[in-house]
Scaffold this motif. Sequence first.
Motif, PDB file in Angstrom:
ATOM      1  N   ALA A   1       0.832  -1.196   0.000  1.00  0.00           N
ATOM      2  CA  ALA A   1       0.000   0.000   0.000  1.00  0.00           C
ATOM      3  C   ALA A   1       0.870   1.250   0.000  1.00  0.00           C
ATOM      4  CB  ALA A   1      -0.908  -0.007   1.226  1.00  0.00           C
ATOM      5  N   SER A   2       0.451   2.256  -0.744  1.00  0.00           N
ATOM      6  CA  SER A   2       1.200   3.504  -0.840  1.00  0.00           C
ATOM      7  C   SER A   2       0.490   4.611  -0.073  1.00  0.00           C
ATOM      8  CB  SER A   2       1.339   3.916  -2.310  1.00  0.00           C
ATOM      9  OG  SER A   2       0.054   4.204  -2.855  1.00  0.00           O
ATOM     10  N   ARG A   3       1.101   5.782  -0.010  1.00  0.00           N
ATOM     11  CA  ARG A   3       0.466   6.914   0.665  1.00  0.00           C
ATOM     12  C   ARG A   3      -0.787   7.367  -0.066  1.00  0.00           C
ATOM     13  NH1 ARG A   3       5.913   8.219   1.969  1.00  0.00           N
ATOM     14  NH2 ARG A   3       6.168   8.579   4.230  1.00  0.00           N
ATOM     15  N   GLU A   4      -0.886   7.069  -1.363  1.00  0.00           N
ATOM     16  CA  GLU A   4      -2.095   7.413  -2.096  1.00  0.00           C
ATOM     17  C   GLU A   4      -3.258   6.503  -1.704  1.00  0.00           C
ATOM     18  OE1 GLU A   4       0.939   7.525  -3.629  1.00  0.00           O
ATOM     19  OE2 GLU A   4       0.818   9.717  -3.535  1.00  0.00           O
ATOM     20  N   VAL A   5      -2.958   5.278  -1.289  1.00  0.00           N
ATOM     21  CA  VAL A   5      -4.012   4.380  -0.815  1.00  0.00           C
ATOM     22  C   VAL A   5      -4.556   4.872   0.516  1.00  0.00           C
ATOM     23  CG1 VAL A   5      -4.495   2.030  -0.017  1.00  0.00           C
ATOM     24  CG2 VAL A   5      -3.126   2.393  -2.079  1.00  0.00           C
ATOM     25  N   ALA A   6      -3.681   5.226   1.430  1.00  0.00           N
ATOM     26  CA  ALA A   6      -4.067   5.833   2.716  1.00  0.00           C
ATOM     27  C   ALA A   6      -2.847   6.555   3.275  1.00  0.00           C
ATOM     28  CB  ALA A   6      -4.575   4.784   3.700  1.00  0.00           C
TER      29      ALA A   6
ATOM     30  N   SER B   1       4.350  -1.997   8.387  1.00  0.00           N
ATOM     31  CA  SER B   1       4.228  -1.929   6.929  1.00  0.00           C
ATOM     32  C   SER B   1       2.748  -2.035   6.562  1.00  0.00           C
ATOM     33  CB  SER B   1       5.009  -3.068   6.274  1.00  0.00           C
ATOM     34  OG  SER B   1       4.856  -3.032   4.864  1.00  0.00           O
ATOM     35  N   PRO B   2       2.202  -1.094   5.813  1.00  0.00           N
ATOM     36  CA  PRO B   2       0.757  -1.071   5.546  1.00  0.00           C
ATOM     37  C   PRO B   2       0.323  -2.128   4.543  1.00  0.00           C
ATOM     38  CG  PRO B   2       1.829   0.756   4.432  1.00  0.00           C
ATOM     39  CD  PRO B   2       2.877   0.096   5.270  1.00  0.00           C
ATOM     40  N   TYR B   3      -0.910  -2.560   4.713  1.00  0.00           N
ATOM     41  CA  TYR B   3      -1.498  -3.584   3.857  1.00  0.00           C
ATOM     42  C   TYR B   3      -3.009  -3.381   3.888  1.00  0.00           C
ATOM     43  CZ  TYR B   3      -2.336  -8.235   1.820  1.00  0.00           C
ATOM     44  OH  TYR B   3      -2.722  -9.273   0.999  1.00  0.00           O
ATOM     45  N   TYR B   4      -3.681  -3.716   2.783  1.00  0.00           N
ATOM     46  CA  TYR B   4      -5.138  -3.604   2.779  1.00  0.00           C
ATOM     47  C   TYR B   4      -5.744  -4.803   2.060  1.00  0.00           C
ATOM     48  CZ  TYR B   4      -4.876  -1.982  -2.103  1.00  0.00           C
ATOM     49  OH  TYR B   4      -4.653  -1.903  -3.452  1.00  0.00           O
TER      50      TYR B   4
END
Length: 474
Positions: free
Chosen positions: A263-268, A344-347
């Motif tokens: 996930a990127s900063r554009e995702v959240a 580390s972000p994940y969705y």
Amino acid sequence: MANPRNPNRLPSSSSSSSSSSRSVASPPLSSPPRITTSSRAAPPPPLPSAATPPLPPRLRPPRAAPPLPGLRGLRLRAPGGASLHRTARVFPSPSSYEFEIKEKGSHLLRLHFYPFVARGYDLSSASFHVSASGFTLLANFTTADPVLKEFVLWIDSDKLVLSFVPAQASSFAFVNAIEVVSAPKDLIGDVAIVPNQLEKFNGVSRQALETLYRINVGGPKVTPFNDTLWRTWVPDNELFVESDSTSKTLSFSGRIAYQKYGASREVAPDNVYSTARVVDGSDSNHNMTWVFPVSSGYKYLIRLHFCDIASLALNQLYFNIYVNGNSGYGDFDLSDAAGHVLASPYYIDFVADADNSGKVIVTIGPSKLSSPSWIHGLLNGVEVMKMNNSIGSLDGDASVVLVTENPVKRGFGEFVRSILCGFAFMSLLGIVFMLVMRLRAESGRTVLWSPLPTDVSGGKWGQGFPVASGKLEL
């Protein structure tokens, strides 16, 4: 407290991200039929807090689209309010804006509605339809309060045509501002999980989506100034079921470890992934539940955001995910999903219908793989988006063909159709009447005769029935 049903509060200014071109169309000074937008302008204003991570260097705030002659409509100006919402364009008849699209794919479309009274027009009394890209976005729409409607549309042509059509001949449409943002390629995936089923939902990115909820779980409101796509994330307090869990909230002051294919900063934004609501080891028999009221008759894209800011080591966080009581993901290992990197972000995307009560219910529950000393569940953010129905509508059973029809022509057409239907009905009644009268006439001439003997001897009637030549009385 922000209303979670309308998470996108009307901002007082606007901008765009480095991975997207963003256009804002406010009502022009002269009458335009189409508007072509541009996103090149001066650098953005400074951020409100030094602790807020900087926006991408190529960020450009948009300027109003230059007007082109011919658009029907009346420009109104309110006596006060934010600069973006002091003006509006009113459409007494069907009108359209046209935006040039430089790159095919997903685009964010935001429509600002800020009703006021000016020059005899009360914008809160407007009733109209809005359509774009072959989809019905709004049908019989009216509002007395400021509202921002956000949609995600797949556009595979070089133009986006946005149409406003009054719902009745006596009504009108209006809009205060329009944003068109070229979305990052990773914003909307094409595949989602269908809870409690083996197959997956394909073609998500080609659906029209309307953002209903954008929630920062366990954290404060995130304003557009702290989001690279200028979104608003509201707290989860009004949607979280307090009695179902003894959860606690966490905040993280370290750096979010964005991965190349994650996930990127554009995702959240960072502010979403750096806060969370968790169930710790002392509450291992309880769930965390969020309830989102929605409309029945649609499918919904439910995006859950995760970032392990609670565990002390890898592979110490396992939990179950449920949507509307159905298993969405069992024994979810966030460490494995996030590439074995903490923070580390994940969705995960799910597609589900509303339940029988018109709600989408998200539940995080403990896994049997958890240890009593570990965290037993975590969630950082939730987004709920309505998907278009089978006729391409996000608002009822009105197809785009119906909502784009001129209400005057529609009224005349309905009048002609009613005349034709009446004539056909009267003709049918006449035919039925003639058939009934004919049947009655034929039944009046019908004579039923008694059977006669066939044994005749010597010119005399033999034994049998007496000679009788009359009508049989029934």
